[in-house]
Design a protein around this motif. Structure first.
Motif, PDB file in Angstrom:
ATOM      1  N   ARG A   1     -31.685 -75.707 -15.240  1.00 34.66           N
ATOM      2  CA  ARG A   1     -31.250 -74.405 -15.748  1.00 34.66           C
ATOM      3  C   ARG A   1     -29.797 -74.435 -16.220  1.00 34.66           C
ATOM      4  NH1 ARG A   1     -27.951 -71.203 -13.570  1.00 34.66           N
ATOM      5  NH2 ARG A   1     -28.110 -72.255 -11.553  1.00 34.66           N
ATOM      6  N   SER A   2     -28.897 -75.029 -15.437  1.00 30.68           N
ATOM      7  CA  SER A   2     -27.475 -75.036 -15.785  1.00 30.68           C
ATOM      8  C   SER A   2     -27.206 -75.849 -17.039  1.00 30.68           C
ATOM      9  CB  SER A   2     -26.639 -75.566 -14.614  1.00 30.68           C
ATOM     10  OG  SER A   2     -27.044 -76.870 -14.255  1.00 30.68           O
ATOM     11  N   VAL A   3     -27.995 -76.904 -17.259  1.00 27.74           N
ATOM     12  CA  VAL A   3     -27.853 -77.705 -18.472  1.00 27.74           C
ATOM     13  C   VAL A   3     -28.327 -76.904 -19.682  1.00 27.74           C
ATOM     14  CG1 VAL A   3     -28.700 -79.766 -19.674  1.00 27.74           C
ATOM     15  CG2 VAL A   3     -27.975 -79.922 -17.286  1.00 27.74           C
ATOM     16  N   ARG A   4     -29.430 -76.174 -19.527  1.00 26.82           N
ATOM     17  CA  ARG A   4     -29.896 -75.330 -20.629  1.00 26.82           C
ATOM     18  C   ARG A   4     -28.844 -74.277 -20.972  1.00 26.82           C
ATOM     19  NH1 ARG A   4     -34.429 -74.963 -17.484  1.00 26.82           N
ATOM     20  NH2 ARG A   4     -34.450 -72.684 -17.435  1.00 26.82           N
ATOM     21  N   GLU A   5     -28.224 -73.692 -19.960  1.00 22.89           N
ATOM     22  CA  GLU A   5     -27.169 -72.701 -20.214  1.00 22.89           C
ATOM     23  C   GLU A   5     -26.019 -73.326 -21.000  1.00 22.89           C
ATOM     24  OE1 GLU A   5     -25.707 -70.324 -16.975  1.00 22.89           O
ATOM     25  OE2 GLU A   5     -27.660 -70.348 -15.992  1.00 22.89           O
TER      26      GLU A   5
ATOM     27  N   ASP B   1     -28.714 -89.236 -23.647  1.00 23.18           N
ATOM     28  CA  ASP B   1     -29.323 -89.984 -22.538  1.00 23.18           C
ATOM     29  C   ASP B   1     -28.690 -89.593 -21.207  1.00 23.18           C
ATOM     30  OD1 ASP B   1     -31.086 -92.261 -21.611  1.00 23.18           O
ATOM     31  OD2 ASP B   1     -29.139 -92.997 -20.935  1.00 23.18           O
ATOM     32  N   ILE B   2     -27.371 -89.387 -21.199  1.00 22.92           N
ATOM     33  CA  ILE B   2     -26.693 -88.946 -19.974  1.00 22.92           C
ATOM     34  C   ILE B   2     -27.183 -87.563 -19.567  1.00 22.92           C
ATOM     35  CG2 ILE B   2     -24.453 -88.278 -18.999  1.00 22.92           C
ATOM     36  CD1 ILE B   2     -23.199 -90.501 -20.738  1.00 22.92           C
ATOM     37  N   VAL B   3     -27.323 -86.677 -20.550  1.00 22.00           N
ATOM     38  CA  VAL B   3     -27.821 -85.328 -20.272  1.00 22.00           C
ATOM     39  C   VAL B   3     -29.195 -85.376 -19.614  1.00 22.00           C
ATOM     40  CG1 VAL B   3     -28.635 -83.184 -21.323  1.00 22.00           C
ATOM     41  CG2 VAL B   3     -26.503 -84.216 -22.100  1.00 22.00           C
ATOM     42  N   LYS B   4     -30.039 -86.266 -20.088  1.00 17.98           N
ATOM     43  CA  LYS B   4     -31.419 -86.310 -19.615  1.00 17.98           C
ATOM     44  C   LYS B   4     -31.577 -87.077 -18.306  1.00 17.98           C
ATOM     45  CE  LYS B   4     -33.330 -85.871 -24.272  1.00 17.98           C
ATOM     46  NZ  LYS B   4     -34.034 -86.554 -25.385  1.00 17.98           N
ATOM     47  N   ASN B   5     -30.693 -88.044 -18.035  1.00 19.20           N
ATOM     48  CA  ASN B   5     -30.986 -88.971 -16.945  1.00 19.20           C
ATOM     49  C   ASN B   5     -29.935 -89.079 -15.851  1.00 19.20           C
ATOM     50  OD1 ASN B   5     -33.507 -89.931 -18.104  1.00 19.20           O
ATOM     51  ND2 ASN B   5     -32.260 -90.950 -19.660  1.00 19.20           N
TER      52      ASN B   5
ATOM     53  N   GLU C   1     -20.987 -93.772 -11.530  1.00 14.38           N
ATOM     54  CA  GLU C   1     -21.024 -92.652 -10.593  1.00 14.38           C
ATOM     55  C   GLU C   1     -19.869 -92.666  -9.594  1.00 14.38           C
ATOM     56  OE1 GLU C   1     -24.804 -92.167  -8.774  1.00 14.38           O
ATOM     57  OE2 GLU C   1     -25.886 -91.979 -10.676  1.00 14.38           O
ATOM     58  N   ASN C   2     -19.166 -93.790  -9.448  1.00 17.73           N
ATOM     59  CA  ASN C   2     -18.084 -93.861  -8.467  1.00 17.73           C
ATOM     60  C   ASN C   2     -16.718 -93.503  -9.058  1.00 17.73           C
ATOM     61  OD1 ASN C   2     -18.040 -96.149 -10.053  1.00 17.73           O
ATOM     62  ND2 ASN C   2     -17.202 -97.467  -8.448  1.00 17.73           N
ATOM     63  N   VAL C   3     -16.682 -93.060 -10.301  1.00 16.27           N
ATOM     64  CA  VAL C   3     -15.414 -92.621 -10.906  1.00 16.27           C
ATOM     65  C   VAL C   3     -15.600 -91.214 -11.473  1.00 16.27           C
ATOM     66  CG1 VAL C   3     -14.430 -94.876 -11.386  1.00 16.27           C
ATOM     67  CG2 VAL C   3     -16.051 -93.901 -13.005  1.00 16.27           C
ATOM     68  N   TYR C   4     -15.933 -90.287 -10.597  1.00 14.39           N
ATOM     69  CA  TYR C   4     -16.435 -88.961 -10.984  1.00 14.39           C
ATOM     70  C   TYR C   4     -15.540 -88.244 -11.986  1.00 14.39           C
ATOM     71  CZ  TYR C   4     -19.102 -84.696 -10.253  1.00 14.39           C
ATOM     72  OH  TYR C   4     -19.905 -83.604 -10.427  1.00 14.39           O
ATOM     73  N   GLY C   5     -14.271 -88.034 -11.651  1.00 15.40           N
ATOM     74  CA  GLY C   5     -13.406 -87.265 -12.539  1.00 15.40           C
ATOM     75  C   GLY C   5     -13.171 -87.934 -13.878  1.00 15.40           C
ATOM     76  N   ALA C   6     -12.992 -89.254 -13.871  1.00 13.94           N
ATOM     77  CA  ALA C   6     -12.744 -89.979 -15.106  1.00 13.94           C
ATOM     78  C   ALA C   6     -13.944 -89.923 -16.045  1.00 13.94           C
ATOM     79  CB  ALA C   6     -12.385 -91.431 -14.795  1.00 13.94           C
ATOM     80  N   ARG C   7     -15.125 -89.722 -15.491  1.00 14.23           N
ATOM     81  CA  ARG C   7     -16.335 -89.652 -16.314  1.00 14.23           C
ATOM     82  C   ARG C   7     -16.248 -88.502 -17.309  1.00 14.23           C
ATOM     83  NH1 ARG C   7     -21.546 -89.561 -12.660  1.00 14.23           N
ATOM     84  NH2 ARG C   7     -22.513 -90.251 -14.598  1.00 14.23           N
ATOM     85  N   TRP C   8     -15.689 -87.373 -16.865  1.00 13.00           N
ATOM     86  CA  TRP C   8     -15.587 -86.219 -17.755  1.00 13.00           C
ATOM     87  C   TRP C   8     -14.738 -86.551 -18.979  1.00 13.00           C
ATOM     88  CZ3 TRP C   8     -13.814 -82.488 -13.282  1.00 13.00           C
ATOM     89  CH2 TRP C   8     -14.835 -82.418 -12.330  1.00 13.00           C
TER      90      TRP C   8
ATOM     91  N   ILE D   1     -22.287 -83.500 -14.316  1.00 18.76           N
ATOM     92  CA  ILE D   1     -22.048 -84.483 -15.374  1.00 18.76           C
ATOM     93  C   ILE D   1     -22.953 -84.205 -16.565  1.00 18.76           C
ATOM     94  CG2 ILE D   1     -22.314 -86.919 -15.974  1.00 18.76           C
ATOM     95  CD1 ILE D   1     -19.768 -86.299 -14.424  1.00 18.76           C
ATOM     96  N   ARG D   2     -24.195 -83.829 -16.303  1.00 20.34           N
ATOM     97  CA  ARG D   2     -25.108 -83.517 -17.399  1.00 20.34           C
ATOM     98  C   ARG D   2     -24.583 -82.345 -18.218  1.00 20.34           C
ATOM     99  NH1 ARG D   2     -28.956 -84.276 -13.229  1.00 20.34           N
ATOM    100  NH2 ARG D   2     -29.494 -82.064 -13.161  1.00 20.34           N
ATOM    101  N   GLN D   3     -23.996 -81.352 -17.537  1.00 23.32           N
ATOM    102  CA  GLN D   3     -23.420 -80.216 -18.258  1.00 23.32           C
ATOM    103  C   GLN D   3     -22.227 -80.648 -19.109  1.00 23.32           C
ATOM    104  OE1 GLN D   3     -22.858 -76.615 -15.692  1.00 23.32           O
ATOM    105  NE2 GLN D   3     -23.996 -77.820 -14.211  1.00 23.32           N
ATOM    106  N   TYR D   4     -21.367 -81.499 -18.564  1.00 21.74           N
ATOM    107  CA  TYR D   4     -20.218 -81.992 -19.333  1.00 21.74           C
ATOM    108  C   TYR D   4     -20.670 -82.771 -20.556  1.00 21.74           C
ATOM    109  CZ  TYR D   4     -16.270 -80.572 -16.459  1.00 21.74           C
ATOM    110  OH  TYR D   4     -15.293 -79.833 -15.826  1.00 21.74           O
ATOM    111  N   ALA D   5     -21.732 -83.554 -20.390  1.00 26.03           N
ATOM    112  CA  ALA D   5     -22.252 -84.316 -21.527  1.00 26.03           C
ATOM    113  C   ALA D   5     -22.752 -83.384 -22.623  1.00 26.03           C
ATOM    114  CB  ALA D   5     -23.364 -85.251 -21.062  1.00 26.03           C
ATOM    115  N   VAL D   6     -23.412 -82.301 -22.242  1.00 28.24           N
ATOM    116  CA  VAL D   6     -23.886 -81.320 -23.230  1.00 28.24           C
ATOM    117  C   VAL D   6     -22.710 -80.775 -24.033  1.00 28.24           C
ATOM    118  CG1 VAL D   6     -24.862 -79.022 -23.507  1.00 28.24           C
ATOM    119  CG2 VAL D   6     -25.968 -80.643 -21.990  1.00 28.24           C
TER     120      VAL D   6
END
Length: 333
Positions: free
Chosen positions: A138-142, A104-108, A83-90, A114-119
């Protein structure tokens, strides 16, 4: 030999940064100018050093570039979960291939973004469908709906999702004409009907909607696709809403199907009918798009365009709409 996951490495007291080699501290070149740091990243092959840079570089660009050079899936997983390397996570999620990790990232994950990027990195249709139907976010479902292609699943979401924005996203993804016809003619939500109309190609269905839909802005959308001048003329003369009549007039105007005297009478009637409903500015702007200057003058409609300086730093180009000498509305261009 199969790489251990980041969780397994941590359980063994190891850091996923060093999954590919011995423990390292930051390379001395990390403190150089960014341009030099980027050059060194592109030449670096040691996964552990790249992992360190991805987590600890002073600015975002080197972090992202380091992730792009990483191939070790365990390290990518660790960065994606950090969580401390926000941009690099994408960037890390874009390179992850393990669908179960992404799921698992999407769900948890605690971050909705980040959940949207994982989707968006998922490619397993069954996982995507499950998320589109069942995620509480909602945004993850979209985001999941954007990746769906199965018309039956999309129709299920259109009918059952509790959020209009998700249902609308599902309609936009549909290309199945029977499904779109069903939405355009039967759905209770006028916003969804309008989106479906935008994607319809069946002219008889569009004609029926243009004449009979109970929502004026659904009828107005259908009118944009009509080609029959006699039907357009009927709508111009008889629709109960001035915005629909104006739109039909805009479509029929270039055909010269109606005589000028009748057009001018209809325009006067449309303007008069729009005033009590606060549609005057919408109607006048639309009329200004296709009437001649002489006709605009006849109805005392004037568009003023110019350049004004708000202060020493900002210049904008306003358009002002006047009717009978009175300023009706203004837009910035």
């Amino acid at each position: 030999m199969k790489n251990k996951s980041a969780k397994e490495l941590k359980a063994a007291g190891q850091d996923a940064e060093v999954a590919a080699g011995p423990v390292v501290s930051g390379p001395e070149w990390m403190n150089k100018k960014e341009e030099e740091v980027i050059k060194r990243i592109h030449k670096e092959s040691n996964q552990a050093i790249l992992a360190y840079v991805a987590k600890h570089a002073h600015t975002q660009y080197p972090r992202s570039e380091a992730v792009r050079m990483i191939t070790d899936q365990a390290i990518l997983e660790d960065i994606a979960r950090s969580e401390n390397v926000y941009g690099a996570r994408w960037e890390a999620m874009r390179k992850l291939t393990d669908q179960s990790i992404l799921s698992d990232i999407v769900k948890n994950d605690s971050s909705s973004t980040i959940r949207q990027y994982a989707v968006r990195s998922l490619n397993d249709p069954s996982i995507i469908a499950d998320i589109a139907r069942n995620s509480p976010d909602r945004s993850v479902r979209e985001a999941a709906v954007e990746k769906l292609t199965d018309p039956s699943i999309l129709m299920d979401i259109v009918k059952n999702d509790p959020e209009e924005s998700v249902r609308e996203a599902a309609v936009w993804k549909l290309s199945d004409q029977p499904g779109l016809i069903d939405i355009a003619t039967n759905n209770k939500d006028c916003t969804l009907r309008k989106v479906a109309v935008k994607k319809l190609t069946d002219l008889p269905v569009l004609e029926n909607i243009a004449k009979n839909d109970k929502s004026y802005f659904v009828r107005e959308e259908a009118v944009k696709k009509l080609t029959d001048p006699s039907l357009l003329a009927d709508i111009v003369r008889n629709d109960r809403h001035s915005a629909v009549r104006c739109r039909a007039l805009k479509e029929i105007y270039p055909t010269n199907y109606l005589k000028k005297d009748e057009i001018h009478g209809i325009i006067a009637d449309i303007i008069k009918a729009s005033e009590p409903w606060n549609f005057l500015d919408k109607i006048l702007w639309e009329l200004a798009e296709f009437l001649t200057k002489e006709e605009l003058d006849k109805f005392e409609i004037k568009i003023w365009s110019g350049v004004e300086r708000r202060d020493l730093r900002e210049i904008y180009h306003p358009q002002k709409l006047y009717y009978k000498g009175q300023l009706i509305s203004e837009i910035d261009c």
